[in-house]
Design an enzyme around this catalytic site. Sequence first.
Site, PDB file in Angstrom:
ATOM      1  N   TRP A 189       0.860  -1.181   0.000  1.00  0.00           N
ATOM      2  CA  TRP A 189       0.000   0.000   0.000  1.00  0.00           C
ATOM      3  C   TRP A 189       0.894   1.228   0.000  1.00  0.00           C
ATOM      4  O   TRP A 189       1.775   1.363   0.840  1.00  0.00           O
ATOM      5  CB  TRP A 189      -0.929   0.055   1.218  1.00  0.00           C
ATOM      6  CG  TRP A 189      -1.592   1.400   1.298  1.00  0.00           C
ATOM      7  CD1 TRP A 189      -2.564   1.873   0.459  1.00  0.00           C
ATOM      8  CD2 TRP A 189      -1.262   2.477   2.184  1.00  0.00           C
ATOM      9  NE1 TRP A 189      -2.861   3.182   0.785  1.00  0.00           N
ATOM     10  CE2 TRP A 189      -2.085   3.579   1.836  1.00  0.00           C
ATOM     11  CE3 TRP A 189      -0.359   2.628   3.234  1.00  0.00           C
ATOM     12  CZ2 TRP A 189      -2.035   4.802   2.502  1.00  0.00           C
ATOM     13  CZ3 TRP A 189      -0.301   3.851   3.899  1.00  0.00           C
ATOM     14  CH2 TRP A 189      -1.144   4.924   3.530  1.00  0.00           C
ATOM     15  N   GLU A 230      -3.036  -2.891  -2.493  1.00  0.00           N
ATOM     16  CA  GLU A 230      -4.178  -2.311  -1.771  1.00  0.00           C
ATOM     17  C   GLU A 230      -4.532  -0.922  -2.306  1.00  0.00           C
ATOM     18  O   GLU A 230      -3.721  -0.003  -2.275  1.00  0.00           O
ATOM     19  CB  GLU A 230      -3.845  -2.211  -0.271  1.00  0.00           C
ATOM     20  CG  GLU A 230      -4.966  -1.596   0.555  1.00  0.00           C
ATOM     21  CD  GLU A 230      -4.620  -1.518   2.051  1.00  0.00           C
ATOM     22  OE1 GLU A 230      -3.477  -1.838   2.424  1.00  0.00           O
ATOM     23  OE2 GLU A 230      -5.509  -1.131   2.839  1.00  0.00           O
ATOM     24  N   LYS A 232      -6.961   2.659  -2.545  1.00  0.00           N
ATOM     25  CA  LYS A 232      -7.539   3.600  -1.595  1.00  0.00           C
ATOM     26  C   LYS A 232      -8.237   4.723  -2.342  1.00  0.00           C
ATOM     27  O   LYS A 232      -7.902   5.022  -3.495  1.00  0.00           O
ATOM     28  CB  LYS A 232      -6.416   4.159  -0.707  1.00  0.00           C
ATOM     29  CG  LYS A 232      -6.922   4.887   0.517  1.00  0.00           C
ATOM     30  CD  LYS A 232      -5.821   5.079   1.542  1.00  0.00           C
ATOM     31  CE  LYS A 232      -6.334   5.897   2.715  1.00  0.00           C
ATOM     32  NZ  LYS A 232      -5.372   5.969   3.801  1.00  0.00           N
ATOM     33  N   ASP A 263      -9.776  -3.053   1.412  1.00  0.00           N
ATOM     34  CA  ASP A 263      -9.872  -2.506   2.765  1.00  0.00           C
ATOM     35  C   ASP A 263     -11.255  -1.889   2.924  1.00  0.00           C
ATOM     36  O   ASP A 263     -11.682  -1.062   2.100  1.00  0.00           O
ATOM     37  CB  ASP A 263      -8.767  -1.448   2.973  1.00  0.00           C
ATOM     38  CG  ASP A 263      -8.746  -0.871   4.388  1.00  0.00           C
ATOM     39  OD1 ASP A 263      -9.811  -0.445   4.870  1.00  0.00           O
ATOM     40  OD2 ASP A 263      -7.665  -0.841   5.005  1.00  0.00           O
ATOM     41  N   HIS A 266     -11.768   1.934   2.362  1.00  0.00           N
ATOM     42  CA  HIS A 266     -11.106   2.596   1.248  1.00  0.00           C
ATOM     43  C   HIS A 266     -12.003   2.879   0.059  1.00  0.00           C
ATOM     44  O   HIS A 266     -11.538   2.978  -1.075  1.00  0.00           O
ATOM     45  CB  HIS A 266      -9.892   1.777   0.811  1.00  0.00           C
ATOM     46  CG  HIS A 266      -8.759   1.877   1.785  1.00  0.00           C
ATOM     47  ND1 HIS A 266      -7.483   1.476   1.513  1.00  0.00           N
ATOM     48  CD2 HIS A 266      -8.731   2.380   3.045  1.00  0.00           C
ATOM     49  CE1 HIS A 266      -6.700   1.686   2.552  1.00  0.00           C
ATOM     50  NE2 HIS A 266      -7.433   2.229   3.495  1.00  0.00           N
ATOM     51  N   HIS A 290      -8.717  -6.300   4.255  1.00  0.00           N
ATOM     52  CA  HIS A 290      -8.375  -5.530   5.439  1.00  0.00           C
ATOM     53  C   HIS A 290      -9.693  -5.192   6.107  1.00  0.00           C
ATOM     54  O   HIS A 290     -10.397  -4.265   5.687  1.00  0.00           O
ATOM     55  CB  HIS A 290      -7.618  -4.251   5.083  1.00  0.00           C
ATOM     56  CG  HIS A 290      -6.141  -4.449   5.041  1.00  0.00           C
ATOM     57  ND1 HIS A 290      -5.242  -3.419   4.927  1.00  0.00           N
ATOM     58  CD2 HIS A 290      -5.398  -5.591   5.136  1.00  0.00           C
ATOM     59  CE1 HIS A 290      -4.007  -3.910   4.939  1.00  0.00           C
ATOM     60  NE2 HIS A 290      -4.079  -5.229   5.063  1.00  0.00           N
ATOM     61  N   ASP A 298     -12.117   7.139   6.283  1.00  0.00           N
ATOM     62  CA  ASP A 298     -11.264   5.974   6.520  1.00  0.00           C
ATOM     63  C   ASP A 298     -10.592   6.083   7.887  1.00  0.00           C
ATOM     64  O   ASP A 298      -9.394   6.271   8.001  1.00  0.00           O
ATOM     65  CB  ASP A 298     -10.217   5.904   5.392  1.00  0.00           C
ATOM     66  CG  ASP A 298      -9.233   4.774   5.580  1.00  0.00           C
ATOM     67  OD1 ASP A 298      -9.652   3.704   6.022  1.00  0.00           O
ATOM     68  OD2 ASP A 298      -8.040   4.971   5.287  1.00  0.00           O
ATOM     69  N   ASP A 300     -10.367   3.953  10.435  1.00  0.00           N
ATOM     70  CA  ASP A 300      -9.736   2.777  11.044  1.00  0.00           C
ATOM     71  C   ASP A 300     -10.154   2.556  12.493  1.00  0.00           C
ATOM     72  O   ASP A 300      -9.317   2.329  13.364  1.00  0.00           O
ATOM     73  CB  ASP A 300      -8.215   2.859  10.925  1.00  0.00           C
ATOM     74  CG  ASP A 300      -7.753   2.734   9.483  1.00  0.00           C
ATOM     75  OD1 ASP A 300      -7.789   1.621   8.954  1.00  0.00           O
ATOM     76  OD2 ASP A 300      -7.372   3.762   8.878  1.00  0.00           O
ATOM     77  N   ASP A 330      -7.316  -4.311  10.050  1.00  0.00           N
ATOM     78  CA  ASP A 330      -6.592  -3.054   9.899  1.00  0.00           C
ATOM     79  C   ASP A 330      -7.346  -1.928  10.609  1.00  0.00           C
ATOM     80  O   ASP A 330      -8.231  -1.313  10.042  1.00  0.00           O
ATOM     81  CB  ASP A 330      -6.412  -2.728   8.408  1.00  0.00           C
ATOM     82  CG  ASP A 330      -5.508  -1.516   8.198  1.00  0.00           C
ATOM     83  OD1 ASP A 330      -4.883  -1.067   9.179  1.00  0.00           O
ATOM     84  OD2 ASP A 330      -5.414  -1.030   7.060  1.00  0.00           O
TER      85      ASP A 330
HETATM   86  C1  RNT Z   1      -3.836   2.734   4.836  1.00  0.00           C
HETATM   87  C2  RNT Z   1      -3.976   1.291   4.550  1.00  0.00           C
HETATM   88  C3  RNT Z   1      -2.878   0.430   5.070  1.00  0.00           C
HETATM   89  C4  RNT Z   1      -2.415   0.828   6.449  1.00  0.00           C
HETATM   90  C5  RNT Z   1      -1.389  -0.098   7.063  1.00  0.00           C
HETATM   91  C6  RNT Z   1      -0.783   0.489   8.281  1.00  0.00           C
HETATM   92  O1  RNT Z   1      -4.964   3.448   4.536  1.00  0.00           O
HETATM   93  O2  RNT Z   1      -5.199   0.833   5.006  1.00  0.00           O
HETATM   94  O3  RNT Z   1      -3.266  -0.891   5.007  1.00  0.00           O
HETATM   95  O4  RNT Z   1      -3.508   0.925   7.317  1.00  0.00           O
HETATM   96  O5  RNT Z   1      -0.473  -0.422   6.111  1.00  0.00           O
HETATM   97 ZN    ZN Z   2      -5.554  -1.295   4.926  1.00  0.00          ZN
END
Ligand code: RNT
Ligand code: ZN
Length: 423
Positions: A189, A230, A232, A263, A266, A290, A298, A300, A330
């Site tokens: 990523w 990955e 985004k 993810d 994302h 993720h 986003d 998390d 994640d």
């Molecule tokens: C970032 C991505 C990625 C990170 C990690 C820490 O938006 O989701 O996966 O969260 O690599």
């Molecule tokens: Zn991620």
Amino acid sequence: MSIDRKHVEQDYQRAKELYAQWGVDTDQVLKKLKETAISLHCWQGDDVAGFEGASDELTGGIQVTGNYPGRARTADELRQDLEMAYSLIPGENRLNLHAIYAETGDQKVERNALEPKHFSSWADWAKEQGIGLDFNPTFFSHPLSDDGFTLSHWDSGIRQYWIDHAIACRKIGEYFGKTLGTPCINNIWVPDGYKDIPVDRMSPRKRLKEALDTILAEPISRDHNIDAVESKLFGIGSESYVVGSSEFYLGYAVQNQTLLCLDAGHFHPTEVISNKISAVLNFLDEILLHVSRPVRWDSDHVVLFDDELQAIMEEIVRGDLLNKTYIALDFFDGSINRIAAWAIGTRNAQKALLKAMLEPTERLQKLELEKDFTSRLALLEELKAYPWAAVWDYYCLTQDVPVKEAWLEKVKQYESDVLSKRG
Ligand code: RNT
Ligand code: ZN
């Protein structure tokens, strides 16, 4: 609350009978659940800080908020915390590492010079614990990522630095896979993107594609290392344009048969990854998830036992896609006990997976084909109240991890014994 073993067992027997009426064998389900390892992300333990030390600043458009005491500051502390977390989580486990968690002793080692030896303590520990390791090159929190660009950087020298980093990381992944006898999922990523509207969207994407080609040029056995990419939508400071967008990486993954990493945070807020799994798996052999939780963006947040988590797990189970899907977590929350965050999020993912596995899917799919949508809806709703939680409690009991909220007491104890003593 005290847990009565006998009651847990009795409740399980009753649940087993109820599910058996639907043709679901709960013992079989638990066996399968146990074998499904979820990859715990090491970065929840220390707010994505890593051990490079030079600057603790987290960049790359991601953010940890909160200042809960007890953050792991060294690899030993992080491993200790992880052991605590694993003792609360049933079944087989994995660990997902980032390159910034290298152990280089007193020496400063540039990311493009990282080697398997800088991760040998992690590998030894993983072997001892009986867990597999996954990996991520770290393309953020570094002076050479300060422009907001890495693999797609316009400067060929900077670009090359990051290409070399990613190549080094594939070798580390290969080493993990070989040492532990289970392939390492190596996820790329990059934060690359612009805050404001660019006038050239094409060139950075061309450079990213070329860089990825160079990184992946050397074949590595998929028995040891499996590459993932990955996408985004946006990040802090890359609101208008992200080089590695969804379409970009979908195309890349299909063309090169890498894993695509979806993810949950994302995509546009009304888009859900649960609806993407069956689409992309028509064109890809395998995917990486993720599992995360966006709140308005986003963000998390710690994964909840919510509808989208359930939908993700249902999609995997209903489509018989478990053997094509690698599940990783994640999220990073620094405002609560970090071990509790792992326990809550991982146990939720497992509960949702279990609940999905307990569904009499074939029967429901038959109703669908018969166009009996009334029964489909009625049963789906009634099944929600079936005693899946009794199966979960029994599973925790037999896996020798705390039943129900009993894990919280252990975390509190650990907090006063260990975490509160960290400066
Ligand atoms: C970032 C991505 C990625 C990170 C990690 C820490 O938006 O989701 O996966 O969260 O690599
Ligand atoms: Zn991620």
